[in-house]
Design a protein around this motif. Structure first.
Motif, PDB file in Angstrom:
ATOM      1  N   TYR A 378       0.989  -1.125   0.059  1.00 52.58           N
ATOM      2  CA  TYR A 378      -0.051  -0.089   0.063  1.00 52.58           C
ATOM      3  C   TYR A 378       0.879   1.280   0.168  1.00 52.58           C
ATOM      4  N   GLY A 379       1.694   1.245   0.929  1.00 57.74           N
ATOM      5  CA  GLY A 379       2.559   2.393   0.980  1.00 57.74           C
ATOM      6  C   GLY A 379       3.343   2.699  -0.446  1.00 57.74           C
ATOM      7  N   ALA A 380       3.838   1.451  -1.115  1.00 56.43           N
ATOM      8  CA  ALA A 380       4.459   1.761  -2.221  1.00 56.43           C
ATOM      9  C   ALA A 380       3.499   2.059  -3.546  1.00 56.43           C
ATOM     10  N   GLY A 381       2.177   2.133  -3.553  1.00 58.77           N
ATOM     11  CA  GLY A 381       1.337   2.424  -4.475  1.00 58.77           C
ATOM     12  C   GLY A 381       0.437   1.244  -5.018  1.00 58.77           C
ATOM     13  N   PHE A 382       0.377   0.300  -4.449  1.00 61.42           N
ATOM     14  CA  PHE A 382      -0.522  -0.869  -4.644  1.00 61.42           C
ATOM     15  C   PHE A 382      -1.808  -0.740  -4.103  1.00 61.42           C
ATOM     16  N   PHE A 383      -2.655   0.426  -4.270  1.00 59.41           N
ATOM     17  CA  PHE A 383      -3.889   0.539  -3.792  1.00 59.41           C
ATOM     18  C   PHE A 383      -4.812   0.778  -5.034  1.00 59.41           C
ATOM     19  N   THR A 384      -6.056   0.872  -4.931  1.00 60.65           N
ATOM     20  CA  THR A 384      -7.142   1.154  -5.759  1.00 60.65           C
ATOM     21  C   THR A 384      -6.865   2.275  -6.675  1.00 60.65           C
ATOM     22  N   PRO A 385      -7.143   2.421  -7.834  1.00 61.37           N
ATOM     23  CA  PRO A 385      -6.747   3.673  -8.919  1.00 61.37           C
ATOM     24  C   PRO A 385      -6.853   4.918  -8.296  1.00 61.37           C
ATOM     25  N   LYS A 393      -6.009  12.612   2.043  1.00 60.62           N
ATOM     26  CA  LYS A 393      -5.354  13.028   0.874  1.00 60.62           C
ATOM     27  C   LYS A 393      -5.580  11.950  -0.342  1.00 60.62           C
ATOM     28  N   LEU A 394      -5.812  12.594  -1.241  1.00 58.63           N
ATOM     29  CA  LEU A 394      -6.024  11.692  -2.574  1.00 58.63           C
ATOM     30  C   LEU A 394      -4.826  10.915  -3.027  1.00 58.63           C
ATOM     31  N   ARG A 395      -5.204   9.529  -2.828  1.00 52.05           N
ATOM     32  CA  ARG A 395      -3.970   8.696  -3.439  1.00 52.05           C
ATOM     33  C   ARG A 395      -4.381   8.076  -4.898  1.00 52.05           C
ATOM     34  N   TYR A 396      -3.373   8.103  -5.663  1.00 48.30           N
ATOM     35  CA  TYR A 396      -3.431   7.948  -7.164  1.00 48.30           C
ATOM     36  C   TYR A 396      -2.293   7.083  -7.490  1.00 48.30           C
ATOM     37  N   LYS A 397      -2.545   6.157  -8.643  1.00 44.91           N
ATOM     38  CA  LYS A 397      -1.426   5.399  -8.838  1.00 44.91           C
ATOM     39  C   LYS A 397      -0.374   5.969  -9.679  1.00 44.91           C
ATOM     40  N   GLU A 398      -0.724   7.206 -10.203  1.00 49.39           N
ATOM     41  CA  GLU A 398       0.394   8.053 -10.883  1.00 49.39           C
ATOM     42  C   GLU A 398       0.759   9.333  -9.985  1.00 49.39           C
ATOM     43  N   GLU A 399       0.410   9.161  -8.366  1.00 47.96           N
ATOM     44  CA  GLU A 399       0.643  10.169  -7.661  1.00 47.96           C
ATOM     45  C   GLU A 399       2.085  10.898  -7.565  1.00 47.96           C
ATOM     46  N   PRO A 400       3.136  10.313  -8.051  1.00 48.98           N
ATOM     47  CA  PRO A 400       4.385  10.972  -7.926  1.00 48.98           C
ATOM     48  C   PRO A 400       4.297  12.045  -9.173  1.00 48.98           C
ATOM     49  N   LEU A 401       3.794  11.817 -10.338  1.00 45.03           N
ATOM     50  CA  LEU A 401       3.609  12.599 -11.520  1.00 45.03           C
ATOM     51  C   LEU A 401       2.798  13.863 -11.170  1.00 45.03           C
ATOM     52  N   ILE A 402       1.759  13.494 -10.331  1.00 48.46           N
ATOM     53  CA  ILE A 402       0.743  14.456  -9.949  1.00 48.46           C
ATOM     54  C   ILE A 402       1.286  15.385  -8.784  1.00 48.46           C
ATOM     55  N   LYS A 403       2.107  15.069  -8.011  1.00 52.41           N
ATOM     56  CA  LYS A 403       2.780  15.826  -6.925  1.00 52.41           C
ATOM     57  C   LYS A 403       3.768  16.869  -7.592  1.00 52.41           C
ATOM     58  N   ASN A 404       4.405  16.468  -8.790  1.00 52.21           N
ATOM     59  CA  ASN A 404       5.395  17.055  -9.392  1.00 52.21           C
ATOM     60  C   ASN A 404       4.695  18.301 -10.138  1.00 52.21           C
ATOM     61  N   GLN A 405       3.380  18.073 -10.320  1.00 53.44           N
ATOM     62  CA  GLN A 405       2.682  19.028 -10.853  1.00 53.44           C
ATOM     63  C   GLN A 405       1.875  20.293  -9.752  1.00 53.44           C
ATOM     64  N   GLY A 406       2.366  19.925  -8.643  1.00 52.96           N
ATOM     65  CA  GLY A 406       2.048  20.867  -7.532  1.00 52.96           C
ATOM     66  C   GLY A 406       0.514  20.583  -6.796  1.00 52.96           C
ATOM     67  N   LEU A 407       0.129  19.337  -7.187  1.00 50.73           N
ATOM     68  CA  LEU A 407      -1.154  19.246  -6.400  1.00 50.73           C
ATOM     69  C   LEU A 407      -0.631  18.728  -4.921  1.00 50.73           C
ATOM     70  N   ILE A 408      -1.281  19.551  -3.799  1.00 47.71           N
ATOM     71  CA  ILE A 408      -1.239  19.140  -2.394  1.00 47.71           C
ATOM     72  C   ILE A 408      -2.442  19.299  -1.802  1.00 47.71           C
ATOM     73  N   SER A 409      -2.492  18.767  -0.451  1.00 43.54           N
ATOM     74  CA  SER A 409      -3.876  18.652   0.131  1.00 43.54           C
ATOM     75  C   SER A 409      -3.953  19.991   0.751  1.00 43.54           C
ATOM     76  N   ILE A 410      -5.344  19.956   1.384  1.00 39.53           N
ATOM     77  CA  ILE A 410      -5.598  21.111   2.003  1.00 39.53           C
ATOM     78  C   ILE A 410      -5.061  21.453   3.289  1.00 39.53           C
ATOM     79  N   ARG A 411      -4.600  20.038   3.872  1.00 39.87           N
ATOM     80  CA  ARG A 411      -3.857  19.934   5.086  1.00 39.87           C
ATOM     81  C   ARG A 411      -2.607  20.965   5.160  1.00 39.87           C
ATOM     82  N   GLU A 412      -1.823  20.502   3.796  1.00 36.86           N
ATOM     83  CA  GLU A 412      -0.729  21.022   3.603  1.00 36.86           C
ATOM     84  C   GLU A 412      -0.555  22.349   3.234  1.00 36.86           C
TER      85      GLU A 412
END
Length: 478
Positions: A378-385, A393-412
């Protein structure tokens, strides 16, 4: 160097900690996982999935983590912890949002899932740990696996929400913190076990995953992209030990030994064995092996019948086209698969071990370790799409790419705003000229305040527009 992920399965009879290394620059995530350590200790301060003594539980957790760190020879970057389904409930939700841009992006998917959450009433003493979408619909097109990048004007989502009692979650986090750790995610134990054991065909056809542990059974129904149902039964292999100790009138430690040695559901030759008497180990008596087999058989049959009834009453049995998948320490009983096939109305039954990865394969192929390995995955990315996790926080299988685009959570976002205030507080104050204003901060300073040195950080916060950065973040999101 890869990311080190520590998965801690907090069970009622055993705490299992597994450390995995994930190469974050690998193109194939399944080839990027390597198991580098494992540590197990007997649980203390836990009973049937609940923490009953925080001090004892934290000591057990710390001992397991110390063991795995000695084995791995390194520290961890992420900590993923399991929580039992004992205090969990199921809630389904759905909602629809408009797509002004006519093309679905990740921000709109997150907005749709969050909006669906707000449409349902969560009991005040419960907290969401997973929001798992299982169906997307764009305009009139249904059963969309992944809406990202598709065109349309309306996006509808159906999701399964898993909530747990706040008190159980707080006690778990407190035990983890007392052990010197901080959980990055809390994951339902049945969900973690399904990640470690179910293959893609079983997920597509739908399957019932039952983790049969020492003091409980956690059941989830996985269909399509996500979990659709979860349930808990407070019966496990320790109940077999209690039955043997009671019926055979022998100490529990000896009952555990004969359960492991003669643990089978198949008929055996009626040999006699000598057992010490309960309360007086100096005296002994003889018992036939057939009696031991019958005691084990009766308890396992009753457990499976209760689970089968729970599945039938859930109205999700028809979604399990691939049948029943059993894992956990109790599945090591010989003959369990044949008995389960009969109890579950001739549904296909498979005994599952964790998926194979590089590392300590022989040790980790034990079904009792399914949950701990699933936590690492799960921590490595084997969760639901898509999902919103325990940290909201939104988890997404391509989340490293999303984070690079600047998407952060409300808490952050809130943390960044608070940091900005702290920075302002620490910076020296320079008095402006008569006509000057701090336009970059939307701040206007009263000259009389400057002369009398009556300003403090509270006054500055009042004069700063505290929502300017927050609004800019929201503009980037939506």
């Amino acid at each position: 160097m890869g990311i080190k992920i520590l998965g801690i399965d907090i069970g009622s009879t055993q705490i299992c900690a597994v450390m995995a290394e994930c190469e974050n620059n690998s193109t194939n995530i399944e080839n990027a996982i390597k198991i580098i350590g494992i540590g197990t200790v007997k649980s203390q301060g836990l009973k049937k999935g609940s923490i009953t003594n925080i001090e004892l539980a934290s000591s057990s957790i710390k001992a397991a983590v110390d063991n795995v760190m000695r084995t791995a020879g390194t520290r961890y970057d992420k900590v993923i912890v399991s929580i039992s389904g004992k205090d969990a409930k199921n809630i389904d939700c759905k909602d629809v949002i408009n797509i002004p841009e006519r093309e679905v992006n990740i921000k709109q998917i997150e907005r749709a899932i969050s909006s669906a959450e707000y449409k349902v009433k969560i009991p005040h003493d419960y907290e969401i740990i997973h929001t798992l979408p299982y169906n997307f619909k764009i305009d009139e097109q249904d059963n969309i696996e992944d809406p990202l990048g598709m065109n349309g004007t309306r996006l509808e989502v159906q999701a399964h929400i898993i909530v747990v009692q706040k008190s159980a979650l707080l006690n778990l986090r407190k035990a983890i913190e007392k052990a010197g750790l901080k959980a990055d995610n809390v994951v339902l134990s049945g969900y973690a076990s399904s990640i470690a054991t179910l293959n893609e065909d079983e997920k597509a056809l739908g399957a019932v995953l039952i983790d049969m542990g020492g003091a409980s059974c956690n059941m989830v129904v996985h269909s399509g992209n996500s979990i659709r149902y979860n349930e808990f039964l407070g019966v496990g292999s320790s109940n077999i030990t209690i039955d043997l100790s009671t019926i055979l009138h022998t100490p529990p430690t000896k009952a555990e030994e004969i359960k492991v040695k003669y643990g089978t559901l198949k008929n055996q030759e009626n040999q006699l064995i000598v057992l010490p008497d309960l309360g007086d180990e100096n005296s002994t008596h003889e018992v036939g092996i057939s009696v031991i087999t019958k005691v084990i058989y009766m308890r396992v049959e009753e457990t499976l019948m209760i689970l089968a009834k729970m599945l039938s009453e859930s109205n999700y049995k028809d979604l399990a086209g691939a049948g029943v998948v059993l894992t956990g320490g109790m599945t090591k009983l010989d003959g369990l698969r044949e008995l389960a096939s009969a109890v579950f109305d001739s549904m296909p039954v498979r005994i599952a071990r964790p998926k194979e990865f590089d590392g300590l394969i022989d040790v980790l192929r034990d079904p009792a370790n399914s949950c701990a390995i699933g936590l690492c995955l799960y921590g490595a990315g084997f969760f639901t799409p898509y999902e919103i996790d325990s940290e909201r926080k939104l988890r997404y299988k391509e989340e490293p790419l999303i984070k690079n685009q600047g998407l952060i959570s409300i808490r952050e976002m809130r943390d960044e705003i608070d940091n900005d205030f702290e920075t302002i507080k620490e910076e020296p104050i320079i008095a402006p000229t008569q006509d000057q204003t701090y336009d970059s901060l939307d701040l206007k300073i009263d000259k009389e305040d400057l002369k009398n040195n009556k300003r403090d950080i509270g006054d500055i916060k009042d004069k700063i527009n505290p929502f300017s950065k927050f609004i800019n973040y929201l503009k980037n999101l939506f």
